[in-house]
Enzyme design. Structure first.
Site, PDB file in Angstrom:
ATOM      1  CB  CYS A 135      37.221  42.767  37.952  1.00  0.00           C
ATOM      2  SG  CYS A 135      36.355  43.743  36.741  1.00  0.00           S
ATOM      3  CG  ASP A 325      29.763  38.100  35.503  1.00  0.00           C
ATOM      4  OD1 ASP A 325      29.898  37.572  34.394  1.00  0.00           O
ATOM      5  OD2 ASP A 325      30.658  38.103  36.369  1.00  0.00           O
TER       6      ASP A 325
HETATM    7  C1  EPZ Z   1      34.872  35.074  32.580  1.00  0.00           C
HETATM    8  O1  EPZ Z   1      36.016  35.277  33.366  1.00  0.00           O
HETATM    9  C2  EPZ Z   1      34.197  36.432  32.501  1.00  0.00           C
HETATM   10  N1  EPZ Z   1      35.125  37.391  31.912  1.00  0.00           N
HETATM   11  C3  EPZ Z   1      33.787  36.899  33.898  1.00  0.00           C
HETATM   12  O2  EPZ Z   1      33.075  38.125  33.744  1.00  0.00           O
HETATM   13  C4  EPZ Z   1      32.842  35.859  34.488  1.00  0.00           C
HETATM   14  O3  EPZ Z   1      32.486  36.253  35.795  1.00  0.00           O
HETATM   15  C5  EPZ Z   1      33.534  34.498  34.525  1.00  0.00           C
HETATM   16  O4  EPZ Z   1      33.966  34.143  33.188  1.00  0.00           O
HETATM   17  C6  EPZ Z   1      32.622  33.400  35.052  1.00  0.00           C
HETATM   18  O5  EPZ Z   1      31.476  33.318  34.276  1.00  0.00           O
HETATM   19  C7  EPZ Z   1      35.336  37.385  30.585  1.00  0.00           C
HETATM   20  O6  EPZ Z   1      34.797  36.565  29.856  1.00  0.00           O
HETATM   21  C8  EPZ Z   1      36.281  38.428  30.057  1.00  0.00           C
HETATM   22  P1  EPZ Z   1      36.748  31.679  34.815  1.00  0.00           P
HETATM   23  P2  EPZ Z   1      37.162  34.133  33.446  1.00  0.00           P
HETATM   24  O7  EPZ Z   1      38.018  31.237  34.174  1.00  0.00           O
HETATM   25  O8  EPZ Z   1      37.211  33.383  32.177  1.00  0.00           O
HETATM   26  C9  EPZ Z   1      39.308  30.076  38.472  1.00  0.00           C
HETATM   27  C10 EPZ Z   1      32.720  40.408  34.053  1.00  0.00           C
HETATM   28  O9  EPZ Z   1      32.401  41.148  34.998  1.00  0.00           O
HETATM   29  N2  EPZ Z   1      40.420  29.910  37.529  1.00  0.00           N
HETATM   30  O10 EPZ Z   1      35.484  30.973  34.485  1.00  0.00           O
HETATM   31  O11 EPZ Z   1      38.414  34.752  33.944  1.00  0.00           O
HETATM   32  C11 EPZ Z   1      39.020  31.548  38.731  1.00  0.00           C
HETATM   33  O12 EPZ Z   1      39.922  32.062  39.695  1.00  0.00           O
HETATM   34  C12 EPZ Z   1      33.719  39.295  34.270  1.00  0.00           C
HETATM   35  O13 EPZ Z   1      32.260  40.506  32.879  1.00  0.00           O
HETATM   36  C13 EPZ Z   1      41.571  29.282  37.976  1.00  0.00           C
HETATM   37  O14 EPZ Z   1      41.667  28.876  39.134  1.00  0.00           O
HETATM   38  O15 EPZ Z   1      36.529  33.220  34.593  1.00  0.00           O
HETATM   39  C14 EPZ Z   1      37.597  31.533  39.209  1.00  0.00           C
HETATM   40  O16 EPZ Z   1      37.566  31.189  40.586  1.00  0.00           O
HETATM   41  C15 EPZ Z   1      34.097  39.161  35.738  1.00  0.00           C
HETATM   42  N3  EPZ Z   1      42.615  29.142  37.111  1.00  0.00           N
HETATM   43  C16 EPZ Z   1      36.981  30.391  38.404  1.00  0.00           C
HETATM   44  O17 EPZ Z   1      38.078  29.602  37.906  1.00  0.00           O
HETATM   45  C17 EPZ Z   1      42.543  29.560  35.800  1.00  0.00           C
HETATM   46  O18 EPZ Z   1      43.516  29.391  35.045  1.00  0.00           O
HETATM   47  C18 EPZ Z   1      36.143  30.870  37.227  1.00  0.00           C
HETATM   48  O19 EPZ Z   1      36.982  31.657  36.410  1.00  0.00           O
HETATM   49  C19 EPZ Z   1      41.351  30.193  35.361  1.00  0.00           C
HETATM   50  C20 EPZ Z   1      40.297  30.340  36.244  1.00  0.00           C
END
Ligand code: EPZ
Length: 453
Positions: A135, A325
């Site tokens: 997304c 979410d």
């Molecule tokens: C997971 O995404 C979920 N997706 C998301 O759900 C969920 O909102 C999110 O975790 C937080 O709980 C899946 O599991 C497929 P993050 P993820 O890494 O793992 C930053 C839905 O609607 N970040 O915890 O991608 C990032 O930009 C989706 O089901 C970096 O900077 O989330 C964000 O600001 C949406 N560098 C924060 O960390 C990286 O390498 C949290 O992201 C990775 C992340």
């Protein structure tokens, strides 16, 4: 096509094919839905099967396109995937290299391919990851993931078509401190460390219920993993893992979505399979906003008990905080609340884009760059509009909507249910990415809609 024609296709995955619906709002939703396995656990559990020497069985798998994407990718690598109802059997005996073109063809609009790296490096000594989807709720970088993999000894080469990785010396344990408790980066560590040589210590880990369920799965496979109270995860690498047999944790994001839809429409839903421990923070906010819920052994009932909805101040955070979410469908219910509500989004920098469509439908929402919450977050003063002020109660009116992303799209659907008059919703297929049999569920809940495209 009206609902009757639709029901004749109920057996098909209509939720994945319909791309435009017309909804007539103003009617409470009522009925009983069964929650299947969590989208954000099931897709990772499927990747974990790659690590096993023997087949794995995963139960309560939802029929959503994110699962299809991961299934297609696993099959590209030679994993035999068979499904029987909502059970998947995954046999990784003949994992083999795949061509970049086949990988690209199956990567789809998901971020999950990045989690194939560790298991593929263990199995094949190499991995290729195309540019990722997911997304559009911020720039969704993968820097944490690449840093983690380098810490384990992977060699990372960025190519114009994606990222190629190799592990000439194999993978070894590492001491990692995440700059932010990233769910994906924590899963990257888990899926890589379990068979890396030696010990791994991960501090600043994410500990969402979906992460804990992935740890359950890895432990069943033979992994040695501990989680300390200070969110430090320690893993002792083992030489080999077996397949697992597991029933996936329920989807608390889907449960929260339908609960907010019941609140916003004055409805009453029973969500079979929903469990209290994973939803405590949501339940508190739901009650404070004026909702009623009843926890039963086989699920949770959510309903609007009558009277005014109340404004709330919410700050999203990592678990056990209020999940990022959950805020999108909640914002629609808050537009009906009697007063001023505030939502401070601290996980993603651009997650209020969905409010534009709500304003078009009559909601009174302003978004701000300030941290309007109890603590300053990473996005404060960096020109990210990550705080929302919602004034209510307002009467929403129907509009033509195009779904922007999964959770924002669900909030547009809730707004259409709440609005007086008709709304058309395009790009409904995006909602099917994360909500199984979405159109069938609308029919079950008595929604007045028709598929128009
Ligand atoms: C997971 O995404 C979920 N997706 C998301 O759900 C969920 O909102 C999110 O975790 C937080 O709980 C899946 O599991 C497929 P993050 P993820 O890494 O793992 C930053 C839905 O609607 N970040 O915890 O991608 C990032 O930009 C989706 O089901 C970096 O900077 O989330 C964000 O600001 C949406 N560098 C924060 O960390 C990286 O390498 C949290 O992201 C990775 C992340």
């Amino acid at each position: 096509m009206d609902n009757n024609d639709f029901s004749s296709r109920a057996g098909a995955s209509v939720g994945m094919t319909a791309d435009a619906i017309r909804v007539r709002g103003g009617k409470p939703i009522q009925g009983r839905l069964k929650m299947k396995g969590a989208k954000n656990l099931v897709t990772k559990a499927m990747v974990a099967a790659l690590l096993g020497q023997t087949p794995s069985e995963l139960r309560s798998v939802p029929e959503i396109s994110d699962v299809q994407v991961v299934r297609g990718l696993l099959e590209v690598y030679g994993v035999v995937v068979e499904s029987d109802g909502d059970t998947l059997r995954l046999d990784p005996a003949n994992v083999e290299r795949a061509h970049e073109t086949s990988i690209n063809a199956h990567a789809g609009s998901s971020r999950i391919p990045i989690l194939f790296c560790g298991p593929l490096l263990h199995r094949l000594g190499e991995a290729f990851i195309p540019d990722l989807g997911g997304c559009h709720i911020g720039d969704r970088p993968i820097d944490f993931h690449l840093d983690v993999l380098r810490n384990f000894g992977a060699v990372v080469d960025k190519l114009p078509t994606g990222i190629r990785m190799s592990a000439p010396e194999g993978l070894h344990g590492a001491k990692i401190n995440l700059p932010y408790p990233s769910v994906g980066a924590t899963e990257q560590v888990l899926l890589t460390a379990v068979m890396a040589k030696g010990r791994t210590e991960l501090s600043g880990a994410a500990v969402e219920p979906e992460i804990m369920d992935l740890i359950n799965i890895l432990q069943k496979m033979g992994a040695v993993i501990s989680v300390d109270t200070d969110r430090t995860i320690r893993i002792e690498g083992v030489d080999s893992l077996d397949g697992y047999s597991h029933t996936a944790l329920f989807d608390r994001n889907e449960a929260a979505s339908w609960a907010c839809a019941a609140l916003a429409t004055g409805g009453d839903v029973f969500l079979e399979g929903a469990q209290q421990p994973e939803m405590i923070t949501f339940l508190n906010v739901f009650r404070k906003a004026g909702g009623a819920f009843e926890v039963q052994d086989d699920g949770i009932r959510f309903w609007h008990p009558g009277g005014d909805l109340k404004p709330v101040v919410v700050e999203t955070d990592v678990h056990p905080g209020f999940m990022t979410d959950w805020q999108q469908p909640l914002v629609v219910a808050l537009a009906k609340a009697n007063g001023i509500s505030i939502v401070h989004e601290t996980v993603y920098e651009q997650r209020f884009g969905f409010t534009e469509a709500l304003v078009k439908m009559g909601a009174y929402i302003q978004i701000h760059t300030e941290c309007l919450g109890s603590h300053a977050c990473r996005f404060g003063q960096r020109n990210y509009q990550h705080s929302a002020v919602i004034a209510g109660p307002v009467e929403l009116h129907g509009a033509d909507i195009t779904v922007p992303d999964l959770r924002g799209g669900f909030s547009h659907f809730v707004a259409a249910l709440t609005a007086e008059g008709e709304s058309t919703i395009k790009n409904v297929g995006i909602i099917a990415r994360g909500y199984e049999h979405f159109l069938e569920k609308m029919q079950t809940l008595g929604v007045d809609f028709e598929v128009i495209g």
